[in-house]
Structures are given as C-alpha cells and as structure tokens.
Design a protein around this motif. Sequence first.
Motif, mmCIF file in Angstrom:
data_model
loop_
_atom_site.group_PDB
_atom_site.id
_atom_site.type_symbol
_atom_site.label_atom_id
_atom_site.label_comp_id
_atom_site.label_asym_id
_atom_site.label_seq_id
_atom_site.Cartn_x
_atom_site.Cartn_y
_atom_site.Cartn_z
ATOM 1 N N HIS A 286 28.431 -71.980 19.389
ATOM 2 C CA HIS A 286 27.671 -71.066 18.530
ATOM 3 C C HIS A 286 27.992 -69.611 18.826
ATOM 4 O O HIS A 286 27.809 -68.728 17.982
ATOM 5 C CB HIS A 286 26.169 -71.308 18.723
ATOM 6 C CG HIS A 286 25.640 -70.768 20.009
ATOM 7 N ND1 HIS A 286 25.773 -71.435 21.214
ATOM 8 C CD2 HIS A 286 24.994 -69.599 20.293
ATOM 9 C CE1 HIS A 286 25.220 -70.717 22.166
ATOM 10 N NE2 HIS A 286 24.747 -69.607 21.647
ATOM 11 N N GLU A 287 28.490 -69.314 20.034
ATOM 12 C CA GLU A 287 28.632 -67.927 20.466
ATOM 13 C C GLU A 287 29.576 -67.118 19.587
ATOM 14 O O GLU A 287 29.419 -65.903 19.450
ATOM 15 C CB GLU A 287 29.142 -67.881 21.915
ATOM 16 C CG GLU A 287 28.235 -68.557 22.922
ATOM 17 C CD GLU A 287 28.525 -70.048 23.082
ATOM 18 O OE1 GLU A 287 29.313 -70.585 22.256
ATOM 19 O OE2 GLU A 287 27.964 -70.675 23.985
ATOM 20 N N ASN A 288 30.554 -67.779 18.984
ATOM 21 C CA ASN A 288 31.575 -67.072 18.207
ATOM 22 C C ASN A 288 31.335 -67.099 16.708
ATOM 23 O O ASN A 288 32.193 -66.682 15.937
ATOM 24 C CB ASN A 288 32.949 -67.675 18.516
ATOM 25 C CG ASN A 288 33.315 -67.545 19.982
ATOM 26 O OD1 ASN A 288 33.169 -66.472 20.562
ATOM 27 N ND2 ASN A 288 33.770 -68.626 20.591
ATOM 28 N N ILE A 289 30.185 -67.574 16.293
ATOM 29 C CA ILE A 289 29.899 -67.660 14.860
ATOM 30 C C ILE A 289 29.199 -66.387 14.400
ATOM 31 O O ILE A 289 28.109 -66.071 14.888
ATOM 32 C CB ILE A 289 29.041 -68.892 14.551
ATOM 33 C CG1 ILE A 289 29.831 -70.167 14.887
ATOM 34 C CG2 ILE A 289 28.613 -68.903 13.079
ATOM 35 C CD1 ILE A 289 29.052 -71.439 14.733
ATOM 36 N N PRO A 290 29.790 -65.645 13.491
ATOM 37 C CA PRO A 290 29.143 -64.417 13.012
ATOM 38 C C PRO A 290 27.938 -64.723 12.131
ATOM 39 O O PRO A 290 27.858 -65.783 11.517
ATOM 40 C CB PRO A 290 30.248 -63.709 12.218
ATOM 41 C CG PRO A 290 31.154 -64.822 11.785
ATOM 42 C CD PRO A 290 31.101 -65.858 12.866
ATOM 43 N N ILE A 291 27.022 -63.799 12.083
ATOM 44 C CA ILE A 291 25.815 -63.960 11.272
ATOM 45 C C ILE A 291 26.191 -63.940 9.786
ATOM 46 O O ILE A 291 26.900 -63.061 9.320
ATOM 47 C CB ILE A 291 24.789 -62.851 11.582
ATOM 48 C CG1 ILE A 291 24.409 -62.898 13.067
ATOM 49 C CG2 ILE A 291 23.557 -62.999 10.707
ATOM 50 C CD1 ILE A 291 23.854 -64.225 13.530
ATOM 51 N N HIS A 292 25.694 -64.921 9.063
ATOM 52 C CA HIS A 292 25.986 -65.018 7.628
ATOM 53 C C HIS A 292 25.222 -63.944 6.863
ATOM 54 O O HIS A 292 24.016 -63.791 7.015
ATOM 55 C CB HIS A 292 25.594 -66.396 7.106
ATOM 56 C CG HIS A 292 25.809 -66.554 5.635
ATOM 57 N ND1 HIS A 292 26.997 -67.019 5.110
ATOM 58 C CD2 HIS A 292 25.010 -66.305 4.576
ATOM 59 C CE1 HIS A 292 26.902 -67.045 3.802
ATOM 60 N NE2 HIS A 292 25.710 -66.618 3.441
ATOM 61 N N LEU A 293 25.954 -63.238 6.018
ATOM 62 C CA LEU A 293 25.349 -62.251 5.119
ATOM 63 C C LEU A 293 25.700 -62.628 3.683
ATOM 64 O O LEU A 293 26.883 -62.649 3.325
ATOM 65 C CB LEU A 293 25.858 -60.840 5.422
ATOM 66 C CG LEU A 293 25.432 -60.270 6.778
ATOM 67 C CD1 LEU A 293 26.181 -58.980 7.060
ATOM 68 C CD2 LEU A 293 23.941 -60.028 6.790
ATOM 69 N N PRO A 294 24.725 -62.954 2.887
ATOM 70 C CA PRO A 294 25.035 -63.362 1.510
ATOM 71 C C PRO A 294 25.511 -62.191 0.673
ATOM 72 O O PRO A 294 25.234 -61.026 0.965
ATOM 73 C CB PRO A 294 23.685 -63.890 0.991
ATOM 74 C CG PRO A 294 22.673 -63.168 1.802
ATOM 75 C CD PRO A 294 23.286 -62.973 3.172
#
Length: 300
Positions: A286-294
């Motif tokens: 999970h550490e490398n997953i960027p925050i999703h921005l719609p």
Amino acid sequence: MLKRILDFFARLFGTTASPPSSQPEGRPSPAEEELIVEDASDLGDVQIVTIQESDPDARIASRSIFDKESYDYTTDGPISMISPRYLWCLDNGHGKLQNGKRSPLFPDGTQFEEWEFNRDVVKRIAQKLDEIGIQYFNVVPEVEVGSFLKERVARANAKESPLGLPKIYLSIHANAFGNNNWVNGTKGIEVWHYPGNQKGKQLASAFQTALTQYLPEWKDRGLKSHQKGSSRIFYVLRKTSMPAVLTENGFYTDFEEASLLMQASIRQTIADAHVAAILRIEQEGHENIPIHLPNMVVGG
C-alpha cells in the motif's frame, strides 16, 4: 449477590482491556458504538468527506497513476506473482433474507437484489484469485442469512491466516439512494475507508482507480469517509481488527445503472477491476499507491 461477586473480582484484578484496534483514530464514544450502519445506502443525510484537490494528500500525486496492463490478468501476457503478501477477507455483504437492499421493479417484473450481485462478484473474484495463487477467505459463503453483520466481522477478526499473513477486509456492495424508488441520475463508483487512516486511504485508492479505469464511462465519485468521531461509520470499517475498505459499485436505484448491474459482462468487469487492484497491492504494497483524485469530485 452475583453482581457483588463480579464487582469484587473486577476491583481485585481490574477490568479486561479490549484488544487494540488497527483503526484507532476518530472512534465514536462508547454510547454510540452499537449504532449499526452497513453501507452507503443506510447513511441518509450525514456529513461525508471526499478527497479533493485541496486535501494535503493530493500532494502525493496530481492524479492516481495506474498501469492497467500490468495488473490485467484478462490479457494474454503472463502475470508475475510474488509470494503472497496478505490474506484477503472477502465480504459479500447482505444475505438473501435481509429486508430491502433491492431495486424497484423493472417493467418486466424482475428486480435487482444486492445479495445476489455481491455474491456473484465475490465468486468471480475468488475464481481468479485461485488461478493466480492469492490467499483469500470467503467470510460468508452462506446465502440463507440476513444482514449477518456482527458475525461477518467476528469471523474475519477470528480467522487465522494459514501463512501468518496480515489480513485485509474487502467488503463489496452496490449502492442505493432514495426510498425504494427510481432516482435516476444518482450513479457512479465510490470506495470507503476508515476516517484518518492513511493505509485504508491508499488501499481504497487502488480499488477506486482500478474500477474507474475498467468502467471509464461510469461516474467517479471518489474516495469517501466519515468525519472523525462520527457515530455513522460503517460497522465493518470500525469493528474489524485489520485495514478495511468497502466498494460501492454503481447504484441500483438508477434505472440505467441497475440494468447494467444485472449483466454478466458488467459483473465480470467489476470483478476484474477488484482483482487488478488486489494484484497491485500484492505486488507494490500500500505504501507506494498514490491517493486517488477523481476528475470530478461529487460531494455526497
């Protein structure tokens, strides 16, 4: 007399402490702990937090980048599986005996039933995880049950991982709005996480990004959570002893979207997106997953 004896032993040995939660921030008060909220269709008019461009987490990435081909097992290319990283507790939410959780009637008299949709999608996911070799636990294989909410969480919490792997709780749903009437225009995909929990937010980002790329014509409603301290936090998010996310895959109170959710091809696409997100988390963590921005934030 019994109460006096119990009080005596409580004073002598102290009270039994509750096990520490993996989602400690923003807990409701003890008086509110038993308020049961299953999913987004139960919320009504409450304050919801949606990730927006101004959010500090937006600095992680201007847009969540997802190489779909790297995690799409439906292509002919080989999948490079590493050693399993997690045990996935797959929760298919709701049972056949639960009231509600159904669409209005279609003109031909048929009806979308969420329990059947959830189980079908989870079954499709499980079939692919078996092929790939990812570890999972089907939390509620039974059909003839109602909400079964507390038991679902208790089973996941008590499950011993055969390889000693950390657990992730994945609850799969379809959404609803209104009082069993068609409310056309309220549609789209959203994924929920526990408020203030960074790991949950990144796990949710993996699923929201995959779902909106596999279903690019569907409205991207973004990541969702409650205000910290809210008494309306979903039971499966605040009672699980592991990181948990809840996906809401379209609205069965929108006639067009409900019609799509009845189709086997759409259900397979939704399952494929979940598997792609699981693969991404298994391989990257999970550490490398960027925050999703719609592309367009819908606040509600």
